[in-house]
Enzyme design. Structure first.
Site, short mmCIF file in Angstrom:
data_model
loop_
_atom_site.label_atom_id
_atom_site.label_comp_id
_atom_site.label_asym_id
_atom_site.label_seq_id
_atom_site.Cartn_x
_atom_site.Cartn_y
_atom_site.Cartn_z
N THR A 127 44.53 41.16 43.48
CA THR A 127 44.43 41.38 44.92
C THR A 127 45.29 40.46 45.78
O THR A 127 45.54 39.31 45.41
CB THR A 127 42.95 41.20 45.36
OG1 THR A 127 42.88 41.06 46.77
CG2 THR A 127 42.33 39.95 44.75
N GLU A 129 44.25 39.08 48.23
CA GLU A 129 43.40 37.96 48.66
C GLU A 129 43.81 36.66 47.97
O GLU A 129 43.47 35.58 48.42
CB GLU A 129 41.93 38.27 48.36
CG GLU A 129 41.32 39.30 49.28
CD GLU A 129 41.10 38.80 50.71
OE1 GLU A 129 40.53 37.72 50.87
OE2 GLU A 129 41.52 39.50 51.64
N TYR A 151 35.33 35.23 46.39
CA TYR A 151 35.90 36.43 45.76
C TYR A 151 37.31 36.14 45.27
O TYR A 151 37.67 36.41 44.12
CB TYR A 151 35.89 37.58 46.78
CG TYR A 151 36.74 38.77 46.40
CD1 TYR A 151 36.26 39.74 45.52
CD2 TYR A 151 38.03 38.95 46.92
CE1 TYR A 151 37.04 40.85 45.17
CE2 TYR A 151 38.81 40.04 46.58
CZ TYR A 151 38.31 40.99 45.70
OH TYR A 151 39.09 42.07 45.35
N LYS A 155 38.91 36.08 41.52
CA LYS A 155 40.01 36.98 41.17
C LYS A 155 41.23 36.19 40.67
O LYS A 155 42.03 36.69 39.89
CB LYS A 155 40.40 37.85 42.37
CG LYS A 155 39.44 39.01 42.62
CD LYS A 155 39.71 40.16 41.65
CE LYS A 155 38.86 41.37 41.94
NZ LYS A 155 39.13 42.51 41.06
P1 NAP Z 1 34.65 49.48 45.03
O1 NAP Z 1 34.73 50.80 45.71
O2 NAP Z 1 33.74 48.43 45.58
O3 NAP Z 1 34.24 49.77 43.50
C1 NAP Z 1 33.86 48.73 42.65
C2 NAP Z 1 33.41 49.32 41.33
O4 NAP Z 1 32.99 48.24 40.48
C3 NAP Z 1 32.21 50.27 41.45
O5 NAP Z 1 32.37 51.31 40.51
C4 NAP Z 1 31.05 49.37 41.02
O6 NAP Z 1 29.97 50.07 40.48
C5 NAP Z 1 31.73 48.55 39.93
N1 NAP Z 1 30.99 47.32 39.61
C6 NAP Z 1 30.56 46.35 40.44
N2 NAP Z 1 29.95 45.38 39.75
C7 NAP Z 1 29.97 45.76 38.44
C8 NAP Z 1 29.47 45.19 37.24
N3 NAP Z 1 28.81 44.03 37.22
N4 NAP Z 1 29.69 45.85 36.09
C9 NAP Z 1 30.33 47.04 36.07
N5 NAP Z 1 30.79 47.64 37.18
C10 NAP Z 1 30.62 47.00 38.36
O7 NAP Z 1 36.09 48.81 44.91
P2 NAP Z 1 37.55 49.48 45.04
O8 NAP Z 1 37.97 49.39 46.47
O9 NAP Z 1 37.56 50.77 44.33
O10 NAP Z 1 38.43 48.41 44.27
C11 NAP Z 1 38.64 48.51 42.86
C12 NAP Z 1 39.10 47.16 42.32
O11 NAP Z 1 40.30 46.77 42.98
C13 NAP Z 1 38.14 46.01 42.54
O12 NAP Z 1 38.25 45.15 41.44
C14 NAP Z 1 38.66 45.31 43.78
O13 NAP Z 1 38.27 43.96 43.79
C15 NAP Z 1 40.14 45.49 43.59
N6 NAP Z 1 40.95 45.56 44.80
C16 NAP Z 1 40.66 46.43 45.80
C17 NAP Z 1 41.48 46.52 46.91
C18 NAP Z 1 41.20 47.49 48.02
O14 NAP Z 1 41.79 47.32 49.10
N7 NAP Z 1 40.40 48.52 47.80
C19 NAP Z 1 42.62 45.68 47.00
C20 NAP Z 1 42.89 44.80 45.96
C21 NAP Z 1 42.07 44.76 44.86
P3 NAP Z 1 28.72 50.60 41.39
O15 NAP Z 1 29.18 51.89 41.98
O16 NAP Z 1 27.64 50.73 40.39
O17 NAP Z 1 28.47 49.54 42.42
N1 GDD Z 2 34.27 44.10 56.64
C1 GDD Z 2 34.53 43.77 57.92
N2 GDD Z 2 33.63 44.13 58.87
N3 GDD Z 2 35.68 43.12 58.20
C2 GDD Z 2 35.92 42.84 59.51
C3 GDD Z 2 35.05 43.19 60.52
C4 GDD Z 2 33.83 43.86 60.21
O1 GDD Z 2 33.02 44.19 61.03
N4 GDD Z 2 35.60 42.81 61.70
C5 GDD Z 2 36.76 42.23 61.43
N5 GDD Z 2 36.96 42.24 60.09
C6 GDD Z 2 38.14 41.64 59.41
C7 GDD Z 2 37.76 40.70 58.27
O2 GDD Z 2 37.41 39.41 58.77
C8 GDD Z 2 39.05 40.70 57.47
O3 GDD Z 2 39.94 39.73 58.00
C9 GDD Z 2 39.63 42.10 57.72
O4 GDD Z 2 38.89 42.66 58.82
C10 GDD Z 2 39.51 43.06 56.53
O5 GDD Z 2 38.19 43.03 56.03
P1 GDD Z 2 37.67 44.07 54.92
O6 GDD Z 2 37.93 45.46 55.35
O7 GDD Z 2 36.26 43.70 54.60
O8 GDD Z 2 38.64 43.83 53.69
P2 GDD Z 2 39.17 42.48 53.01
O9 GDD Z 2 40.61 42.37 53.35
O10 GDD Z 2 38.30 41.34 53.27
O11 GDD Z 2 39.01 42.84 51.46
C11 GDD Z 2 39.47 44.08 50.94
O12 GDD Z 2 40.84 43.99 50.60
C12 GDD Z 2 41.16 43.04 49.57
C13 GDD Z 2 42.68 43.08 49.36
O13 GDD Z 2 43.31 42.29 50.31
C14 GDD Z 2 38.61 44.40 49.71
O14 GDD Z 2 38.90 45.71 49.28
C15 GDD Z 2 38.91 43.44 48.56
O15 GDD Z 2 38.23 43.91 47.38
C16 GDD Z 2 40.42 43.43 48.30
O16 GDD Z 2 40.72 42.53 47.26
#
Ligand code: NAP
Ligand code: GDD
Length: 362
Positions: A127, A129, A151, A155
């Site tokens: 990520t 992050e 987190y 990671k």
């Molecule tokens: P998500 O929608 O929150 O999905 C997370 C998945 O992980 C769900 O299937 C969840 O299962 C499963 N999980 C959580 N804890 C677990 C455990 N202890 N054992 C087995 N499975 C578990 O996340 P996503 O947005 O699809 O992201 C996928 C991956 O990419 C994550 O690793 C996230 O950190 C990473 N990532 C995401 C982003 C982004 O912007 N979306 C960016 C960078 C990296 P349940 O449905 O049972 O909760």
């Molecule tokens: N969730 C949330 N809720 N975020 C808020 C809010 C709110 O009400 N208001 C402002 N934010 C700001 C957060 O402080 C952060 O700076 C930004 O919006 C994005 O927050 P999120 O959408 O929660 O995503 P994230 O960037 O913290 O994390 C997501 O992206 C990562 C990759 O950069 C997740 O998907 C992580 O799993 C992933 O690694």
């Protein structure tokens, strides 16, 4: 037929990736967790497909992982499972560490213990992050890491242990350093989905106001469906390498709000600063967006902006396939339809209750 194992298949990315791999003719296996409610909305449409299989496993439980890896003997593993919410990681740091850090080690070791290290390729969901309190803008594969939440720290371990297994054991394991990617399937507590759902509810009279945290936070937001293609490309590459996946464009939470509300016909004007900033409907003067410190984080990452040059050149991936505006619009449109459907079903229930009371329906 290639066999793939996706951990976290019920998540946003897992569901899109499963669709992509099925389209490509893979036999797709996904892990699920036992839950008191059976609610697998994102993959419901795939259940019953002859090449789609589900297995119970938890990243906190190495026995379950070894068992599923042994049974499936996959050609490719996509380790997407994680506690993926940054703010939640401050409340559950130990759980986040166990799943997001040690969980990665458990997957790698399961592959070794099942003697699949020379055959099985592994993708790790890393990520942006990791860049956290950023030391360079925009960020690329050589930018130093400065993780800024429990987190991100977890990671970071995942990232380094993947690299270690690649170098120590010659395994084909890689990290995709993915910047934020969103979709109509995004969890409802991430900021983009929270905004698109609120815009749809406010436009349809189901919500009065939206409370957000840091409106000035900057992100490089892409479309999840485009990003899962890159996960697959990373594992088809000749060499195991890590890649930054991003659009190369940056926007603020405030801008995301303005575009989302515009899509439902509301023009927002922001006034004030910090906790006093408000988003006002220019047509009615009503305050629709307010800041609540409840959504502030102890440390917040505020300047993410990715440089996808390497992925474009070496994988032939197109970072601009879906524009920022298209992304916002497709999310808002899906939420408008969802809220309308909920309202219609409420209406039917209300009518039914009234008809029952009046004896029109028995
Ligand atoms: P998500 O929608 O929150 O999905 C997370 C998945 O992980 C769900 O299937 C969840 O299962 C499963 N999980 C959580 N804890 C677990 C455990 N202890 N054992 C087995 N499975 C578990 O996340 P996503 O947005 O699809 O992201 C996928 C991956 O990419 C994550 O690793 C996230 O950190 C990473 N990532 C995401 C982003 C982004 O912007 N979306 C960016 C960078 C990296 P349940 O449905 O049972 O909760
Ligand atoms: N969730 C949330 N809720 N975020 C808020 C809010 C709110 O009400 N208001 C402002 N934010 C700001 C957060 O402080 C952060 O700076 C930004 O919006 C994005 O927050 P999120 O959408 O929660 O995503 P994230 O960037 O913290 O994390 C997501 O992206 C990562 C990759 O950069 C997740 O998907 C992580 O799993 C992933 O690694």
């Amino acid at each position: 037929m290639k066999r793939a194992l996706i951990t976290g298949v019920t998540g946003q990315d897992g569901s899109f990736l499963a669709e992509l791999l099925l389209e490509k003719g893979y036999d797709v296996h996904g892990t699920i967790r036992r839950s008191s409610v059976d609610f697998r909305e994102r993959i419901a449409h795939l259940e019953g497909h002859s090449n789609f299989h589900l297995h119970y496993a938890d990243l906190g439980d190495s026995m379950s992982i070894i068992q599923v890896v042994k049974k499936v003997a996959p050609d490719e593993i996509y380790n997407l499972a994680a506690q993926s919410h940054v703010q939640v990681s401050f409340d559950s740091p130990e759980f986040t560490c166990d799943v997001d850090a040690t969980g990665v080690l458990r997957v790698l070791e399961a592959v070794r213990q099942c003697d699949l290290q020379d055959k099985c390729r592994i993708y790790q969901a890393s990520t942006s992050e990791l860049y956290g309190k950023v030391e360079e803008v925009p960020q690329n594969e050589n930018t130093p890491f400065h993780p800024y939440s429990p987190y991100a720290v977890a990671k970071q371990y995942g990232f380094w242990i993947v690299k270690e297994y690649r170098e120590a054991y010659g395994m084909f394991c890689c990290s995709g350093i993915l910047f934020n990617h969103e979709s109509e399937r995004r969890g409802e507590t991430f900021v983009t989905r929270k905004i698109t759902l609120a815009a749809a509810r406010i436009a349809q009279g189901k919500q009065d106001k939206l409370y957000l945290g840091n409106l000035g936070s900057l992100r490089d937001w892409g479309y999840a469906k485009d990003y899962v293609e890159c996960m697959w490309l990373i594992l088809q590459n000749d060499k195991p390498e890590d890649f930054v996946i991003a659009t190369g464009e940056q926007h603020s939470v405030r801008e995301f709000c303005q575009l989302a509300f515009r899509r439902v016909g509301i023009e927002l004007r922001f006034e004030g600063e910090g906790e006093d900033e408000k988003g006002i409907d220019t047509a009615t003067g009503k305050v629709l967006v307010e800041v609540s410190p409840d959504f502030y984080r102890p440390t917040d990452v505020v300047n993410l902006w990715g440089d996808p040059t390497k992925a474009r050149k070496e994988l032939g991936w197109n970072p601009q396939k879906t524009s920022f505006e298209q992304l916002v619009n497709l999310m808002v449109d899906a939420d408008m339809a969802k809220v309308a459907a909920e309202r219609a079903s409420e209406h039917v229930k209300m009518n039914l209750a009234e008809y029952l009371e009046k004896g029109i329906v028995k």
